[in-house]
Scaffold this active site. Structure first.
Site, PDB file in Angstrom:
ATOM      1  N   TYR A   1      -8.219  -0.496  -8.451  1.00  0.00           N
ATOM      2  CA  TYR A   1      -7.848  -0.974  -7.112  1.00  0.00           C
ATOM      3  C   TYR A   1      -9.060  -1.553  -6.397  1.00  0.00           C
ATOM      4  O   TYR A   1      -8.961  -2.593  -5.723  1.00  0.00           O
ATOM      5  CB  TYR A   1      -7.252   0.192  -6.310  1.00  0.00           C
ATOM      6  CG  TYR A   1      -6.479  -0.239  -5.086  1.00  0.00           C
ATOM      7  CD1 TYR A   1      -5.083  -0.312  -5.110  1.00  0.00           C
ATOM      8  CD2 TYR A   1      -7.132  -0.586  -3.898  1.00  0.00           C
ATOM      9  CE1 TYR A   1      -4.369  -0.718  -3.989  1.00  0.00           C
ATOM     10  CE2 TYR A   1      -6.427  -0.992  -2.782  1.00  0.00           C
ATOM     11  CZ  TYR A   1      -5.050  -1.046  -2.834  1.00  0.00           C
ATOM     12  OH  TYR A   1      -4.343  -1.450  -1.721  1.00  0.00           O
TER      13      TYR A   1
ATOM     14  N   TYR B   1       1.610   3.722  -0.032  1.00  0.00           N
ATOM     15  CA  TYR B   1       2.510   3.171  -1.055  1.00  0.00           C
ATOM     16  C   TYR B   1       3.580   4.239  -1.294  1.00  0.00           C
ATOM     17  O   TYR B   1       3.267   5.324  -1.792  1.00  0.00           O
ATOM     18  CB  TYR B   1       1.759   2.900  -2.361  1.00  0.00           C
ATOM     19  CG  TYR B   1       0.821   1.714  -2.305  1.00  0.00           C
ATOM     20  CD1 TYR B   1      -0.442   1.807  -1.717  1.00  0.00           C
ATOM     21  CD2 TYR B   1       1.187   0.487  -2.868  1.00  0.00           C
ATOM     22  CE1 TYR B   1      -1.297   0.703  -1.684  1.00  0.00           C
ATOM     23  CE2 TYR B   1       0.333  -0.610  -2.841  1.00  0.00           C
ATOM     24  CZ  TYR B   1      -0.902  -0.495  -2.242  1.00  0.00           C
ATOM     25  OH  TYR B   1      -1.748  -1.581  -2.211  1.00  0.00           O
TER      26      TYR B   1
ATOM     27  N   HIS C   1     -11.599   0.706   4.003  1.00  0.00           N
ATOM     28  CA  HIS C   1     -10.756   1.845   3.637  1.00  0.00           C
ATOM     29  C   HIS C   1     -11.301   2.521   2.379  1.00  0.00           C
ATOM     30  O   HIS C   1     -11.592   1.853   1.393  1.00  0.00           O
ATOM     31  CB  HIS C   1      -9.318   1.381   3.378  1.00  0.00           C
ATOM     32  CG  HIS C   1      -8.548   1.118   4.637  1.00  0.00           C
ATOM     33  ND1 HIS C   1      -7.186   0.931   4.661  1.00  0.00           N
ATOM     34  CD2 HIS C   1      -8.961   1.033   5.926  1.00  0.00           C
ATOM     35  CE1 HIS C   1      -6.784   0.736   5.906  1.00  0.00           C
ATOM     36  NE2 HIS C   1      -7.850   0.786   6.697  1.00  0.00           N
TER      37      HIS C   1
HETATM   38  C1  DHB Z   1      -1.123  -5.860   1.304  1.00  0.00           C
HETATM   39  C2  DHB Z   1      -0.480  -6.476   0.287  1.00  0.00           C
HETATM   40  C3  DHB Z   1      -0.427  -5.855  -0.933  1.00  0.00           C
HETATM   41  O1  DHB Z   1       0.181  -6.445  -1.957  1.00  0.00           O
HETATM   42  C4  DHB Z   1      -0.998  -4.626  -1.148  1.00  0.00           C
HETATM   43  O2  DHB Z   1      -0.899  -4.033  -2.358  1.00  0.00           O
HETATM   44  C5  DHB Z   1      -1.655  -4.035  -0.134  1.00  0.00           C
HETATM   45  C6  DHB Z   1      -1.716  -4.659   1.107  1.00  0.00           C
HETATM   46  C7  DHB Z   1      -1.182  -6.524   2.628  1.00  0.00           C
HETATM   47  O3  DHB Z   1      -0.616  -7.606   2.774  1.00  0.00           O
HETATM   48  O4  DHB Z   1      -1.781  -5.952   3.532  1.00  0.00           O
END
Ligand code: DHB
Ligand code: FAD
Length: 398
Positions: A384, A202, A72
């Site tokens: 990230y 998100y 991604h």
């Molecule tokens: C997932 C979990 C997370 O805490 C996150 O920020 C992004 C993805 C997941 O379980 O896919």
């Protein structure tokens, strides 16, 4: 019995450490209280940082990850009725993340260790670590048949998660603990339905935070902010889908629904215990630190710790303690960066119970800033995708 490194816990940290040590010709014994099936099925994280993918690839563990992992190049932030894209590739000079479930990482690691004839003992009980302040620490446990075993080691790694026995084996007066509990939890579901999005969403919403993630082209993973004392029994599937529909609602976009395969509630906590070493005991992963899941950092931190620990133990066992002495500080630098980032993402995106209207406006101001300022968006993207980049850690240099 005798081994070089005793490892408590067959989660991502313990298993990867065992493999990285084997690549260096170092023998280890891994003990795990759960069954192999349980370890391979436990639903947890899903996002690998760029540097975690490279680490797994360099360690010869990325065969299936490279075939099945979904790369991604960004995420969506949704708030105030709009969905905005943060483009990691463009902002960070090409860095990405890969969606590949922790369960798959664990399956790959167990298969690799077992195929190599590595000692991984499941369903043990009463694990004890002792003589930690000597150069012959001892790991003892009862095997599944009830027999008691004692393994004399050169070093022991406590990779046994937040509730393990590694951290409590360190005298409490030597540890500095920093902890924060958040006034919310995540209800997570795994659903047998193709994801309704190409990249993670998100969503900040007056009803609470929601996250749309995925596991494969046919499996969706979704999360809802709920109260910390919420019981899963209060959430029949229909209520979960209704709530998800409200929090992701956007004109012209549909959230596809399907059978719920797994559901559970996870508390949200920041926790850092320092130092991550006592004598010949080294802690790694959740045994030493926990982050709230919003930044997708927990699994990545666990992998990063052992990438530093493997060469440090290699040197230590060959008479050079320099990297082992630097282990804790090297890891904690990354841990605190991730702790801050996870706190920042968490507090920006969740509804704070009982907060005044001022707080909600401040969150929206931050969300508008991060989606309109290149500098702010770059900061999110860099964190990230993984900061600092793993290769820059001094402890990993050969
Ligand atoms: C997932 C979990 C997370 O805490 C996150 O920020 C992004 C993805 C997941 O379980 O896919
Ligand atoms: P673990 O995976 O916890 O492994 C530790 C192992 O040690 C376990 O297998 C345990 O059974 C074993 N063990 C414990 N005690 C003993 C003992 N006494 N003797 C022998 N073995 C023992 N992170 C994210 O980024 N996103 C998420 O969505 C997310 N969701 C999560 C959901 C839950 C319910 C939990 C608990 C964590 C979640 N995390 C998430 C965090 C992430 O999964 C962890 O950071 C990661 O598992 C850490 O790996 P680890 O190897 O350090 O610890």
């Amino acid at each position: 019995m005798r081994t070089q490194v005793g490892i408590v816990g067959a989660g991502p940290a313990g298993l990867l450490l065992s493999h990285l040590l084997a690549l260096r010709g170092i023998e280890s014994v891994v003990v795990e209280i759960r069954s192999r099936d349980y370890c391979e099925a436990r639903q947890r994280a899903g996002v690998l940082e760029d540097s975690s993918v490279r680490l797994l690839r360099e360690a010869g563990l990325a065969g299936r990850l490279d075939r099945e992992g979904l790369e991604h190049g960004g995420i969506y932030l949704q708030f105030a009725g709009e969905r905005r894209h943060i483009d990691f590739r463009e902002l960070t000079g090409g860095r990405t993340v890969t969606v590949y479930a922790q369960t798959e990482v664990v399956k790959d690691l167990i298969a690799k260790r077992v195929a190599a004839g590595g000692a991984v003992h499941f369903e043990v009980a009463d694990t004890v670590v002792d003589h930690l302040d000597t150069d012959r620490p001892v790991l003892s446990y009862a095997s599944a048949d009830g027999a008691r075993h004692e393994v004399v080691c050169d070093a022991i790694a406590g990779c046994d998660g937040f509730h393990g026995i590694g951290r409590p084996a360190i005298p409490a007066d030597l540890l500095t603990v920093r902890e924060r509990e958040y006034p919310y939890a995540w209800l997570g579901i795994l659903a047998d339905v193709p994801p309704s999005t190409d990249e993670l969403i998100y969503s900040h919403h007056p009803r609470g935070f929601a996250l749309h993630s995925l596991r494969s082209p046919t499996l969706s993973r979704l999360y809802l902010q709920v109260d910390p004392d919420e019981s899963i029994g209060n959430w029949p599937d229909e209520r979960i889908w209704d709530e998800l529909q409200s929090r992701f609602e956007l004109p012209g976009w549909d959230l596809k629904q399907g059978p719920v395969l797994d559901k559970g509630i996870t508390p949200m906590r920041s926790f850092v215990s320092a130092p991550m070493r006592y004598g010949r005991l080294f802690l790694a992963g959740d045994a030493a630190h926990i982050v709230p899941p919003t930044g997708a950092k927990g699994l990545n931190l666990a992998l990063a710790d052992v990438a530093v620990l493997a060469p440090a133990l290699d040197r230590l066992l060959h008479g050079d303690p320099a990297l082992a002495d630097a282990y804790s500080a090297t890891c904690l630098n990354r841990v605190w960066r991730a702790t801050h980032f996870s706190w920042w993402m968490t507090t920006m995106l969740h509804r704070t119970p009982g907060a005044d209207p001022m707080e909600a406006e401040l969150q929206l101001a931050q969300l508008r800033y991060v989606t309109t300022s290149r500098a702010a968006a770059t900061s999110l993207a860099e964190n990230y995708t993984g900061f600092p980049a793993l290769a820059a850690d001094p402890g990993t240099a050969d």
